[in-house]
Design a protein around this motif. Sequence first.
Motif, PDB file in Angstrom:
ATOM      1  N   CYS A  13       0.582  -1.112   0.186  1.00  0.00           N
ATOM      2  CA  CYS A  13       0.188  -0.155   0.127  1.00  0.00           C
ATOM      3  C   CYS A  13       0.806   1.256   0.004  1.00  0.00           C
ATOM      4  O   CYS A  13       0.171   2.381  -0.368  1.00  0.00           O
ATOM      5  CB  CYS A  13      -1.110   0.208   1.426  1.00  0.00           C
ATOM      6  N   GLY A  14       2.274   1.438  -0.039  1.00  0.00           N
ATOM      7  CA  GLY A  14       2.797   2.553   0.507  1.00  0.00           C
ATOM      8  C   GLY A  14       3.860   2.611  -1.194  1.00  0.00           C
ATOM      9  O   GLY A  14       4.314   3.837  -1.243  1.00  0.00           O
ATOM     10  N   GLY A  77       1.618   4.850   6.575  1.00  0.00           N
ATOM     11  CA  GLY A  77       2.751   4.711   7.572  1.00  0.00           C
ATOM     12  C   GLY A  77       3.764   5.740   6.855  1.00  0.00           C
ATOM     13  O   GLY A  77       4.936   5.776   7.020  1.00  0.00           O
ATOM     14  N   TYR A  78       3.622   7.393   5.655  1.00  0.00           N
ATOM     15  CA  TYR A  78       4.780   8.401   5.065  1.00  0.00           C
ATOM     16  C   TYR A  78       4.562   9.169   6.340  1.00  0.00           C
ATOM     17  O   TYR A  78       4.119  10.336   6.318  1.00  0.00           O
ATOM     18  CB  TYR A  78       4.011   8.470   3.786  1.00  0.00           C
ATOM     19  N   LEU A 142       1.978 -11.548   0.062  1.00  0.00           N
ATOM     20  CA  LEU A 142       3.494 -11.137   0.836  1.00  0.00           C
ATOM     21  C   LEU A 142       3.500  -9.882   0.853  1.00  0.00           C
ATOM     22  O   LEU A 142       4.007  -9.137   1.268  1.00  0.00           O
ATOM     23  CB  LEU A 142       4.344 -11.768  -0.227  1.00  0.00           C
ATOM     24  N   SER A 143       2.861  -8.941   0.200  1.00  0.00           N
ATOM     25  CA  SER A 143       2.554  -7.876  -0.192  1.00  0.00           C
ATOM     26  C   SER A 143       2.054  -6.702   1.579  1.00  0.00           C
ATOM     27  O   SER A 143       2.384  -6.552   1.934  1.00  0.00           O
ATOM     28  CB  SER A 143       2.011  -6.967  -1.123  1.00  0.00           C
ATOM     29  N   ASN A 144       0.737  -8.265   1.758  1.00  0.00           N
ATOM     30  CA  ASN A 144       0.094  -8.114   2.994  1.00  0.00           C
ATOM     31  C   ASN A 144       1.128  -8.119   3.914  1.00  0.00           C
ATOM     32  O   ASN A 144       0.608  -6.684   5.320  1.00  0.00           O
ATOM     33  CB  ASN A 144      -1.247  -8.205   2.972  1.00  0.00           C
ATOM     34  N   CYS A 149       4.481  -6.197   8.733  1.00  0.00           N
ATOM     35  CA  CYS A 149       5.803  -6.045   9.153  1.00  0.00           C
ATOM     36  C   CYS A 149       6.427  -4.616   9.513  1.00  0.00           C
ATOM     37  O   CYS A 149       7.111  -3.905  10.224  1.00  0.00           O
ATOM     38  CB  CYS A 149       7.386  -6.744   8.472  1.00  0.00           C
ATOM     39  N   VAL A 150       5.852  -3.379   8.326  1.00  0.00           N
ATOM     40  CA  VAL A 150       6.220  -2.210   8.098  1.00  0.00           C
ATOM     41  C   VAL A 150       5.657  -1.876   9.346  1.00  0.00           C
ATOM     42  O   VAL A 150       6.774  -0.421  10.334  1.00  0.00           O
ATOM     43  CB  VAL A 150       5.685  -1.749   7.120  1.00  0.00           C
ATOM     44  N   ARG A 151       4.811  -2.067  10.012  1.00  0.00           N
ATOM     45  CA  ARG A 151       3.712  -1.033  11.101  1.00  0.00           C
ATOM     46  C   ARG A 151       4.462  -1.490  12.372  1.00  0.00           C
ATOM     47  O   ARG A 151       4.193  -1.264  13.532  1.00  0.00           O
ATOM     48  CB  ARG A 151       2.518  -1.600  10.762  1.00  0.00           C
ATOM     49  N   SER A 152       5.134  -2.456  12.570  1.00  0.00           N
ATOM     50  CA  SER A 152       6.216  -3.945  13.735  1.00  0.00           C
ATOM     51  C   SER A 152       7.381  -2.549  13.925  1.00  0.00           C
ATOM     52  O   SER A 152       7.991  -2.915  14.778  1.00  0.00           O
ATOM     53  CB  SER A 152       5.469  -5.049  13.994  1.00  0.00           C
TER      54      SER A 152
END
Length: 382
Positions: A13-14, A77-78, A142-144, A149-152
């Motif tokens: 999503c980024g 997350g930006y 995999l993308s989800n 992981c980005v959020r943690s």
Amino acid sequence: MEKRLFTSECVTCGHPDKVADAISDAILDACLAQDSGSRVACETMVTTNFCLICGEITTKAQVDYTQIAREAIRRIGYIYPEDEFDADTVEIQCRIHTQSADIALGTNDDVGGAGDQGMMFGGACDQTPELMPLPIALARALSNRLTQCVRSNNLLRPDGKTQVSVEFDENGNVIGIDTVVVSIMHSADFEITRLREYVRQNVIAPVLSSYGFDIANVAHIHINPTGNFVIGGPNGDTGLTGRKIIVDTYGGYFSHGGGAFSGKDPTKVDRSGAYMARYMAKNLVAAGLARQVQVQLAYAIGVAEPVSVRVDSYGTGRISDEKMTELLRKTCDMTPGGIIRKLNLRRPIYAPTAERGHFGVEGLPWEQTDLAQSLKELAQIQ
């Protein structure tokens, strides 16, 4: 013998294009939350510290488009100014006007016609529990997982891509996973060797395991193959709404009519027609009438009924493709109004699709298999 491989890709999503999709769909949802009759065709462009929102919106809703965009960017997350694109400092401009009166004539509630001409495809197959082709199902998963992981992990950033190559036998049965490619944006503090091991153990291994595959049996794995991926997101590449149409559908496994989804209200058959085609294809497979199905719909602007309906089961059908088409005509209202009513589409359900995906996602109304039993019974009568 040469391997029979099929490859599909996905993005997180980024990714810049999906950031644009997310903003457009967030604006659509904000309008529908206040006015279910909103007509929305919202296009977004993002680049280094800049966001442009354009399109045609006719609504009674009072919406702060700029604030909605900032919230969407923050949710993705930006939030780091050093990335040259963050929710608080990005410049946002809006160029919004109302829907064309000529288009409105053919799509108002009295006429109920399609908002444009075009063809839409929906597909389903028995390769996965969600009845999606395995290559795109794995790439999406995999993308989800990367997004989770980005959020943690504050050393990761939202922009990422995945790609999966699946090997099939001559009968179309899955043999195994040949290649997995994962690229994820990261902080300069995340050393590449550690990042690759992190992704291997925390992303690739658990996702493959959830689909019954062992990472040890994958022939080729590439993680950030160019090395560092520090410059990314809209700062690294301009993003536009509707540019990831294959990612949004079936990874190229089934056909695509060319129309994008995000930012469009359900009177636009590019979106609602594609959702209905998926619903019908999935129910045919769930009914056991075929192992693999593609449904095509086609519309003329201002005309309610589709100008054509076609089922292709690729030779896997238990009954003929013509009989499956007949069953769909008997059981499904394929007019734009009928689709909207059946799937309850005049509500704010679209923003999550820009992040999680449009198909194969549990809980979305077009993913229901409530028609399968009726189709099965009618087929037996025939």
